[in-house]
Design an enzyme around this catalytic site. Structure first.
Site, PDB file in Angstrom:
ATOM      1  CG  ASP A 209       9.668  -2.372   6.201  1.00  0.00           C
ATOM      2  OD1 ASP A 209       9.003  -2.343   5.629  1.00  0.00           O
ATOM      3  OD2 ASP A 209       9.565  -1.903   7.556  1.00  0.00           O
TER       4      ASP A 209
ATOM      5  CG  HIS B 264     -17.132   8.054 -34.285  1.00  0.00           C
ATOM      6  ND1 HIS B 264     -16.962   9.255 -34.443  1.00  0.00           N
ATOM      7  CD2 HIS B 264     -16.009   7.495 -33.291  1.00  0.00           C
ATOM      8  CE1 HIS B 264     -16.263   9.517 -33.273  1.00  0.00           C
ATOM      9  NE2 HIS B 264     -15.767   8.582 -32.575  1.00  0.00           N
TER      10      HIS B 264
ATOM     11  CG  HIS C   8       7.673   3.719  10.723  1.00  0.00           C
ATOM     12  ND1 HIS C   8       8.491   3.887  10.132  1.00  0.00           N
ATOM     13  CD2 HIS C   8       7.261   2.073  10.584  1.00  0.00           C
ATOM     14  CE1 HIS C   8       9.006   2.818   9.145  1.00  0.00           C
ATOM     15  NE2 HIS C   8       8.478   1.773   9.536  1.00  0.00           N
TER      16      HIS C   8
ATOM     17  CD  GLN D 136       4.288  -0.153  10.774  1.00  0.00           C
ATOM     18  OE1 GLN D 136       4.978  -1.170  10.214  1.00  0.00           O
ATOM     19  NE2 GLN D 136       4.294   1.019  10.070  1.00  0.00           N
TER      20      GLN D 136
ATOM     21  CD  GLU E  60       2.487   0.871   5.223  1.00  0.00           C
ATOM     22  OE1 GLU E  60       3.231   1.279   4.424  1.00  0.00           O
ATOM     23  OE2 GLU E  60       2.170   1.147   6.432  1.00  0.00           O
ATOM     24  CG  HIS E  61       3.596  -3.399   6.805  1.00  0.00           C
ATOM     25  ND1 HIS E  61       3.487  -2.076   6.971  1.00  0.00           N
ATOM     26  CD2 HIS E  61       4.541  -3.476   5.822  1.00  0.00           C
ATOM     27  CE1 HIS E  61       4.121  -1.158   6.586  1.00  0.00           C
ATOM     28  NE2 HIS E  61       4.971  -2.031   5.513  1.00  0.00           N
TER      29      HIS E  61
END
Length: 799
Positions: free
Chosen positions: A721, A780, A621, A618, A687-688
């Site tokens: 991934d 209506h 990145h 990670q 996220e993970h």
């Protein structure tokens, strides 16, 4: 000197009704035993009282909360004599200035900060009991005079402490001044009470009363109205004030009201962009100025334009002074570095960090440390939008020409055509190996299988009442734009994670967008291969906000899409948020996005090499990636083994410089149990989420917030991934609390339908008419009534 009376506030509800009295006194004591942390901060930040003291009960507030009070407007801490050790702790351990800690001695608090005054217990009065008579009594009890006429010398100053004049007060004039909240004095020439402005119109609002150090003179702080204090129509009885900043503020306020349209000042007020530009210009000239004369000249110019901006936005010098006073009270201060864009960028060699590549370590009981570890980088939304908006508007208005211009500017590539149309030329597949094709084919097939299984095969039908059939059925979003980032890594995986579900959902047109390579103006052959496999019609050769704008609004050769999906940097995210909220674009997005992140939960039995590899996968990145390890009952030996594994593996990675900077702000949080670790993870909403713990599958049921979960020692994030089949386009920045990762339904919308028979109308019609009548929507109601009447289901005279 302030008056020796100290109003005590134990609930904020009493404040508004007594505010004017407290303002006259100029000080207040907040009851820490009754007020919450939030209430204390709210008062000290928002209310303009010169002296805000806080009675500090033992044990109620943490050290960090106490420092926050002192940093946000609380001037002094009042501590009971029995809690003297608390005072020692504040001064010796937290470095709180000694003069800001007031310990009771024999029932008296001797305040030494800002004002020197002794407050005895009998002078600490509940704000609820405060009255005009009480204030008058306190003033008259404090001030004294040796004049034969019994009058008190009174200095009158404005809110900026500028002297307006010297007058005299009597006991009755003081009482009347407090009663009216106005400037009221005693006229020796007329031998009567003098209400300032009663005949001239130049009145005064009374703001505060205080005495001098010997208590033989009064000071009235007032807000002067109209032309001035003196009968000669000057602001002061000692003549006009020098122009200065206060004079400039007054002049600009006047010009805001009556400056001619053709004047420069009016132009500044009408053109905020020009005013901002002048402020930046003058600030730059000030930094370049040399010598006393030039510096003072350029500073004066800057002050003029800065004050014009303040006046234009209804901000006064007093507001600025209040902020300065607040900052003066801070006991902890910021590092004070300038923003990166204002300093020279250091050379790359100087930027590299040195030493071991290790994570910080904090215990879960360290709330401040945990909060810091779980805090995400602040998004400078307003600054980013300021840069992004012109790009979007230019592409929207000028189409391909603007897109090509930005591609040359930001990507360093001069193109003649911003679009690559299918079928894609063979030259774009050059460099693609058979091994890579096989890897991509396997990944595409696994993602297809998992997402095809999510595709609804039947229409959902429910008969809610006899004769009332409700249904829901999916339809693909017709045109989708898929953003494939470039930047520091080639990401064909993102292309397949977005392209395959779009193909499974049967979207009619799939458009890719990816920044071209600087070397040859092409995108990577892997991305082109995936585009061909999923049936993309076009690849937009652009990145950033300009690519998002091109797909959202369309250009001469790029179709306008209905939804834009895919991760990107902060500029891409800002552009997606912009077009989502622009009705001219009529374009939705998948989700907000931030830097990529992982949270690993590991216990004593976890393989340290596995843990380290997951953290580093990670970290590579980007330097802003979030990497967190939550350890469950980890020994010191285990922690060191993990740190060593991280360091040794990181040194073997090509992107070690990025990893080093990321790990420098990453953390190991130590927990005492699995439930505590999962609770922390749910709060963070990663996220993970990777579970490297014993019986990992048993704990999946405790996961409430996460983009995707990787269960067990042999399930690295990398598999998700690329090739396991789940989608790697996941919510970041805590949005896993509200959003799902990309899935088949992301590329669909769901339409509902209803089919009602006469029997069904009879069953629900009266309910419809009843509710419609209550809402006043007769149209209506009639739509049902007419049908039921023709069916003979209601009487003709039904109302």
């Amino acid at each position: 000197m302030v008056l020796p009376i100290l109003p005590l506030i134990d609930d904020l509800a009493s404040w508004n009704s007594k505010k004017e009295y407290v303002s006259l006194v100029g000080q207040v004591l907040l009851d820490g035993s009754s007020l919450s942390n939030e209430e204390i901060l709210q008062f000290s930040k928002e209310e303009e009282v010169p002296l805000v003291a806080l009675s500090l009960p033992s044990g109620k507030f943490s050290d960090d909360e106490i420092i926050a009070f002192l940093n946000n407007g609380v001037s002094s801490l009042f501590i009971a004599s029995q809690d003297a050790k608390t005072a020692e702790h504040l001064v010796e351990q937290l470095n709180v200035p000694k003069e800001r800690v007031v310990v009771e001695e024999n029932g008296v608090f001797s305040n030494q900060f800002m004002v020197k005054q002794k407050f005895s217990q009998d002078k600490i009065v509940s704000i609820k009991k405060l009255s005009k008579d009480m204030l008058t009594k306190e003033v008259l009890g404090e001030v004294r005079t040796d004049r034969p006429d019994g009058l008190y010398t009174t200095l009158v100053v404005d809110q900026y402490e500028r002297c307006l004049g010297l007058v005299y007060s009597s006991k009755k004039s003081i009482a009347k001044a407090i009663d009216l909240g106005r400037g009221v004095y005693y006229s020796r020439s007329r031998n009567e009470i003098w209400i300032k402005g009663e005949t001239s119109g130049n009145g005064q609002k009374l703001l505060q009363i205080s005495t001098d150090c010997d208590s033989d003179a009064l000071k009235f702080i007032v807000e002067q109205e109209n032309v001035g204090f003196c009968h000669l129509e000057t602001m002061s009885c000692f003549g006009e004030f020098k122009h200065g900043l206060v004079g400039l503020e007054s002049l600009l306020k006047q010009r805001l009201q009556d400056a001619p349209e053709e004047s420069y000042t009016r132009r500044l007020f009408n053109d905020s962009a020009l005013l901002d530009a002048k402020i930046k210009e003058e600030a730059e000239e000030l930094t370049e100025a040399k010598g006393k004369k030039e510096l003072s000249w350029e500073a004066a110019d800057l002050f003029y334009f800065a004050l014009a901006k303040l006046v234009a936005n209804d901000v006064s010098l007093k507001d600025v002074e209040n902020n300065l006073n607040m900052k003066h009270l801070k006991v902890t201060r910021r590092k004070g570095d300038a923003k990166p864009k204002f300093v020279g960028q250091p050379k790359a060699e100087e930027e590299k960090l040195t030493g071991p590549i290790h994570l910080d370590v904090v215990k879960a009981s360290d709330k401040v440390g945990v909060q810091k570890a779980l805090s995400r980088p602040i998004q400078k939304t307003s600054e980013i939008m300021h840069l992004v908006n012109p790009i979007i508007e230019n592409v929207r208005d000028k189409g391909n020409s603007a897109l090509l211009e930005y591609t040359e500017k930001f990507d360093g590539v001069k193109l003649s055509n911003p679009v690559l149309n299918a079928p894609f030329p063979e030259e774009y597949f050059e460099g693609l190996t058979e091994e890579m094709k096989e890897a991509l084919d396997l990944s595409i097939e696994n993602v297809r299988k998992f997402h095809a299984a999510q595709l609804p095969t039947e229409t959902l039908e429910v008969e809610t009442q006899p004769g009332v059939l409700c249904s829901r059925f999916p339809r693909p979003i017709e045109k989708v734009g898929l953003y494939i980032p470039g930047g520091t890594a080639i990401l064909p995986s993102t292309a397949l994670m977005l392209g395959v579900p779009a193909q499974v959902a049967q979207c009619k047109e799939i458009v890719f967008a990816s920044p071209p390579r600087k070397s040859d103006g092409k995108v990577s052959p892997e991305v082109v291969y995936v585009a061909e496999k999923v049936g993309a019609s076009k690849i937009v050769l652009a990145g950033g906000a300009q690519a998002v704008a091109a797909m959202a609004y369309g250009t001469e050769t790029i179709p306008k899409v209905d939804k834009i999906l895919g991760p990107g940097n902060q500029f891409v995210t800002a552009a997606k948020m912009y077009v989502q909220n622009d009705t001219q674009a009529l374009c939705s997005i998948d989700m907000p996005a931030g830097p990529s992140e992982v949270l690993v939960i590991a216990d004593e039995d976890a393989d340290v090499d596995f843990v380290a590899s997951d953290l580093l996968s990670q970290a590579e990145h980007g330097i802003d990636s979030q990497v967190i390890l939550v350890g469950v009952n980890l020994s010191e030996k285990k922690i060191q083994e993990i740190q060593d594994a991280v360091h040794n593996q990181a040194l073997q990675l090509p992107r070690v410089d990025i990893v080093r900077k990321c790990i420098a702000h990453s953390t190991i949080v130590l927990c005492d149990g699995y439930e505590e670790a999962l609770e922390m993870s749910n709060q963070y909403a990663p996220e993970h989420l990777i579970l490297q713990i014993a019986n990992a599958n048993d704990y999946v049921k405790l996961v409430d917030n996460a983009g995707s979960v990787f269960v067990g020692a042999y399930t690295p994030e990398s598999c998700g991934d690329y090739s396991s089949g789940t989608n790697h386009t996941l919510p970041t920045y805590g949005y896993a609390r509200q959003y799902s990762g990309a899935n088949t339904a992301t590329f669909q919308k769901f339409i509902t339908a209803q089919n009602i028979t006469p029997e069904g109308l009879e069953n629900i019609g009266r309910a419809v008419m009843c509710v419609a009548k209550k809402e006043g929507l007769d149209g209506h109601r009639n739509a049902v009534k007419i049908r039921m009447s023709k069916l003979g289901l209601i009487p003709k005279d039904f109302q």
